[in-house]
Design a protein around this motif. Structure first.
Motif, short mmCIF file in Angstrom:
data_model
loop_
_atom_site.label_atom_id
_atom_site.label_comp_id
_atom_site.label_asym_id
_atom_site.label_seq_id
_atom_site.Cartn_x
_atom_site.Cartn_y
_atom_site.Cartn_z
N TRP A 3 38.72 37.76 40.56
CA TRP A 3 37.63 36.77 40.66
C TRP A 3 38.09 35.55 41.45
O TRP A 3 37.33 34.97 42.23
N ALA A 4 39.36 35.16 41.25
CA ALA A 4 39.92 34.03 42.01
C ALA A 4 39.93 34.34 43.51
O ALA A 4 39.61 33.47 44.34
N VAL A 29 40.00 27.92 41.76
CA VAL A 29 40.88 29.04 42.13
C VAL A 29 42.22 28.92 41.41
O VAL A 29 42.74 29.91 40.85
N LEU A 68 41.84 29.82 37.72
CA LEU A 68 41.73 31.26 37.50
C LEU A 68 43.08 31.95 37.64
O LEU A 68 43.40 32.89 36.89
N LEU A 69 43.89 31.51 38.60
CA LEU A 69 45.21 32.12 38.77
C LEU A 69 46.10 31.85 37.55
O LEU A 69 46.84 32.74 37.11
#
Length: 428
Positions: free
Chosen positions: A216-217, A90, A93-94
């Motif tokens: 998506w995260a 996560v 992705l951020l």
């Protein structure tokens, strides 16, 4: 008959134990970072046009990107061990999304340095993803099918790479070309307007990418993932392992070979558009991008062919043969520029395909679990070759021309050939 029935029953039970939706979310990450990596090949050409850069300055796209990998790989591993695989995914992705969103103000102000910062942040996010996604895939399901799950996941990486090039080719390249003479003939206002419009071409694609990655995260963050356990019982103490690896010439030769491989691959793909346009005058950037796509297709086919060959030949022999062929292809591209030269570069992608995983496997072959973990981190850090050698190739091109700059990957492939010829450690 009973044994076959029992095997089928076990296989069905294994499939039933796979958390398919969480697994699909993690597998998608391989697609996402493949796209990000090869979009850079388009950015090198686009920023050279938008900011009238030298080849060395344009190559800083890859330097900023792969420096991010190098500096963040070990911290990403520490983060993963402290907070877990899902948290690392996560967070990665951020970071990826934040770096992509930085392209909007960078384009609005037409500031090359801000673009480089955005690329560094994207690479930092990808370092988190690559550090966590590979082992996470092996843990999401039965241990006996871990290898097949990882192979499936890795198959999405080149698909993402091809998609990244196609996005750049059709949504970033404008198709407007200006020669140095035409730019010099423009007044200051017209030249500035042209450069700003070329810089702005990246805004919308990266805005969509940034928002999509952040979404998506969020999806991964709210998805319930099964608990995973890693059995570290019996592992030797970590103290002294790193020093032992650094003193092991066989292992360090793999790190050096990986440095040269990543540098060669990134340099060839980064300057393939530049090579095509310089050695075949009149080639538009969109048409030149087709050579990268063809190279990536060759890369996919080469990986399949290489894996088949390794069923009959030792991996080191296949690696050595492929490296020797690429020495010849890079030399041909350097000294026979033009259409034949660009075809040689495309063909070299086929023989590059097996190099990264083969060097990686030979480097950690026969080592303990703890040595493998530390060794893997060092081998991932050697990706900094993409930063150093791409810039070296750009500087060489500025002095000798883009065709003769292909001597740089030629030397890299020669170093890999040397590694392949080294005596291997005996594995019990």
């Amino acid at each position: 008959m009973q044994q076959h029935a029992a095997a089928r029953t076990a296989a069905h039970r294994g499939l039933a134990r796979v958390p398919w939706f969480p697994l699909a979310l993690i597998v998608s990450l391989f697609f996402l970072w493949g796209g990000a990596n090869n979009l850079n090949d388009v950015l090198v050409a686009q920023f050279k046009k938008a900011f009238t850069l030298s080849d060395f300055q344009a190559g800083l796209v890859q330097s900023a990107f792969y420096l991010g990998y190098f500096l963040v790989a070990l911290p990403a591993g520490v983060f993963m061990r402290r907070f877990g695989y899902k948290a690392a995914v996560v967070f990665g992705l951020l970071l990826y999304g934040a770096g992509a969103l930085l392209f909007w103000p960078a384009a609005a102000t037409a500031t090359y340095a801000t673009f480089l910062v955005g690329l560094f942040v994207i690479a930092a996010g990808l370092a988190f993803l690559e550090t966590s996604a590979n082992p996470y895939v092996t843990l999401l399901g039965p241990r006996e099918s871990a290898a097949s799950r990882l192979n499936l996941a890795q198959a999405f990486n080149p698909l993402g790479s091809i998609t990244g090039v196609l996005i750049g080719q059709h949504f970033i390249f404008t198709g407007v070309e200006r020669s140095p003479a035409e730019l010099a003939a423009m007044d200051t206002a017209a030249r500035t307007a042209f450069m700003k419009s070329e810089a702005a071409a990246v805004q919308m694609p990266y805005l969509v990418i940034g928002l999509g990655v952040i979404l998506w995260a969020v999806i991964i963050a709210v998805t319930r993932f099964p608990r995973t356990e890693v059995d570290d019982e019996g592992a030797p103490p970590e103290r002294g392992v790193l020093g032992r690896l650094l003193r092991d010439w066989r292992f360090m030769s793999a790190v050096v070979a990986q440095f040269f491989y990543v540098g060669a691959q990134v340099a060839v793909f980064s300057y393939m558009i530049r090579y095509a346009q310089a050695t075949m005058p009149g080639t538009e950037d969109r048409a030149a991008a087709n050579f990268i796509t063809a190279g990536l297709v060759c890369f996919m086919v080469g990986r399949l062919a290489g894996a088949a060959l390794m069923k009959y030949l030792r991996p080191a022999r296949v690696l050595g043969a492929f490296a020797a062929i690429n020495v010849a292809l890079a030399a041909f591209a350097a000294f026979v520029p033009g259409r034949m030269g660009i075809h040689a570069l495309v063909a070299s992608s086929f023989f590059m395909s097996i190099m990264y995983p083969t060097i990686f496997a030979l480097g950690v072959e026969g080592r303990s679990d703890t040595e493998r973990k530390f060794g893997a981190s060092l081998l991932v850090m050697s990706i900094v070759g993409g930063a150093v050698l791409t810039a070296t190739m750009g500087a060489t091109s500025d002095r000798l021309g883009i065709a003769h700059a292909m001597v740089v990957p030629m030397v890299c492939f020669a170093a890999i050939l040397g590694f392949a010829c080294l005596p291997r450690r005996r594995v019990a």
